[in-house]
Design an enzyme around this catalytic site. Structure first.
Site, PDB file in Angstrom:
ATOM      1  N   ASP A 102       0.851  -1.199   0.000  1.00  0.00           N
ATOM      2  CA  ASP A 102       0.000   0.000   0.000  1.00  0.00           C
ATOM      3  C   ASP A 102       0.881   1.241   0.000  1.00  0.00           C
ATOM      4  OD1 ASP A 102      -2.374  -1.434   0.136  1.00  0.00           O
ATOM      5  OD2 ASP A 102      -2.659  -1.151   2.286  1.00  0.00           O
ATOM      6  N   ARG A 108      -1.409  -0.556  -8.565  1.00  0.00           N
ATOM      7  CA  ARG A 108      -2.800  -0.247  -8.201  1.00  0.00           C
ATOM      8  C   ARG A 108      -2.892   1.276  -8.235  1.00  0.00           C
ATOM      9  NH1 ARG A 108      -3.880  -0.960  -2.223  1.00  0.00           N
ATOM     10  NH2 ARG A 108      -4.363  -3.138  -2.637  1.00  0.00           N
TER      11      ARG A 108
END
Ligand code: FDA
Length: 308
Positions: A132, A185
């Site tokens: 992340d 992402r």
């Protein structure tokens, strides 16, 4: 940045309030809208249900900014267990990890060592680790770490990263990541950033999101488009169809508990959808960032709370 968004992001860093909320039964009940549960078993049950509905999952054991090496290793152990469980139960799920939970703010070497062992474990179980992205003070160190790990021949393709369209630097980062063959992402970004590093206007963040989407879709790598914004999704679908990019070459990603109707609709239309499933006792900062994205959620939660 709108006042309410700033206020919720500031509250997400408030330690005393965090300690109070995470321990209270009321807080846990509130968090259940966006958090799958407190235990590994809760996340695995949700992943299994998603698989039955034709979706994949990425599991996030909540926690960030650990304050000791022991905590970092404990957090990593949960992810090792998850990788074993996913393999044993043949779930279609991978893991999402925050480097500050692996000790990045204590020592970059500690975090990199822990991340490396997780990626090695994922490679052995044919899985994947998504790192992340946190606030902009950590962007460069995160990119460097992911690049180094992905450069190991035996780990190539087993680790991916997140890029935030609100950062000015993201276009250049996407170009480098595509050149390195790293899976991205793409999201808009969830932290409070100054105008020196990030677009202050939502319209510019959205324009950049669409530009980066086009770059990612044109590349030969399988990327994830993480958004609940129907305009972004429609633009991605249109671009893919105009350029003959098959739906199997990318995926949409959304958060657990957000726009479930849209998640199901995309599956019916033949798109790959992955749901980000957070679980665990340290839910407070994650939960507050979800309120920051849509302050109307406070009213929504309150209404549902009293209806139960
Ligand atoms: P936007 O905020 O413009 O919202 C568009 C619409 O979506 C809203 O009008 C509303 O209908 C709906 N919506 C959005 N958020 C909602 C919410 N919380 N509750 C209810 N409805 C909502 N960020 C980051 O900085 N680092 C990261 O690693 C990640 N990882 C990540 C993974 C995945 C799978 C997703 C979906 C998102 C992230 N994010 C993230 C968060 C991301 O940066 C962003 O803050 C949120 O996705 C909200 O932005 P949208 O693109 O949805 O659009």
């Amino acid at each position: 940045m709108p006042v309410l968004r700033s206020a919720f992001i500031a509250l997400s860093r408030n330690r005393p309030l965090r300690n109070f909320c995470e321990k209270s039964r009321f807080g846990r009940r509130m968090s259940s809208r966006f958090v799958a549960g407190m235990e590994i078993g809760d996340a695995l049950r949700v992943a299994e249900a998603l698989n039955h509905q034709g979706m994949t999952a990425t599991l996030d054991s909540l926690g960030e900014s650990v304050t000791s090496e022991t905590e970092a290793h404990q957090a990593a152990e949960i992810y090792h267990s998850l990788l074993d469980w996913i393999a044993a139960h043949k779930l279609n799920a991978n893991i999402s990890v925050k480097l500050t939970q692996m000790g990045l703010e204590l020592s970059p070497e500690l975090a990199e060592g822990i991340a490396e062992r997780l990626v090695e474990h994922a490679a052995k179980t044919r899985n994947f680790v998504r790192i992340d992205m946190e606030d902009s003070s950590l962007t460069q160190v995160t990119l460097d770490m992911v690049r180094r790990l992905n450069a190991r021949r035996d780990l190539r393709g087993t680790i991916g990263i997140v890029i935030q369209s609100y950062l000015y630097r993201s276009q250049a980062d996407v170009e480098h990541l595509i050149a390195d063959g790293i899976k991205v992402r793409l999201c808009k970004g969830a932290y409070k950033e100054p105008a020196e590093v990030a677009f202050p206007r939502k319209a510019d963040v959205d324009t950049n999101y669409m530009k980066l989407t086009r770059m990612l879709l044109e590349s030969p790598i399988y990327h994830g488009l993480a958004t609940h914004d129907e305009a972004m999704i429609a633009a991605a679908k249109a671009f893919a169809s105009e350029h003959g990019i098959e739906p199997s070459r990318f995926e949409f990603q959304m958060l657990y508990g957000v726009r479930r109707d849209l998640q199901r609709r995309l599956v019916r239309e033949g798109y790959n959808v992955r749901v980000y499933v957070p679980f665990g006792r340290e839910w407070y900062p994650y939960f507050m960032r979800r309120l920051a994205e849509r302050p109307a959620n406070v009213l929504f939660l309150a209404r549902n709370f009293f209806r139960r």
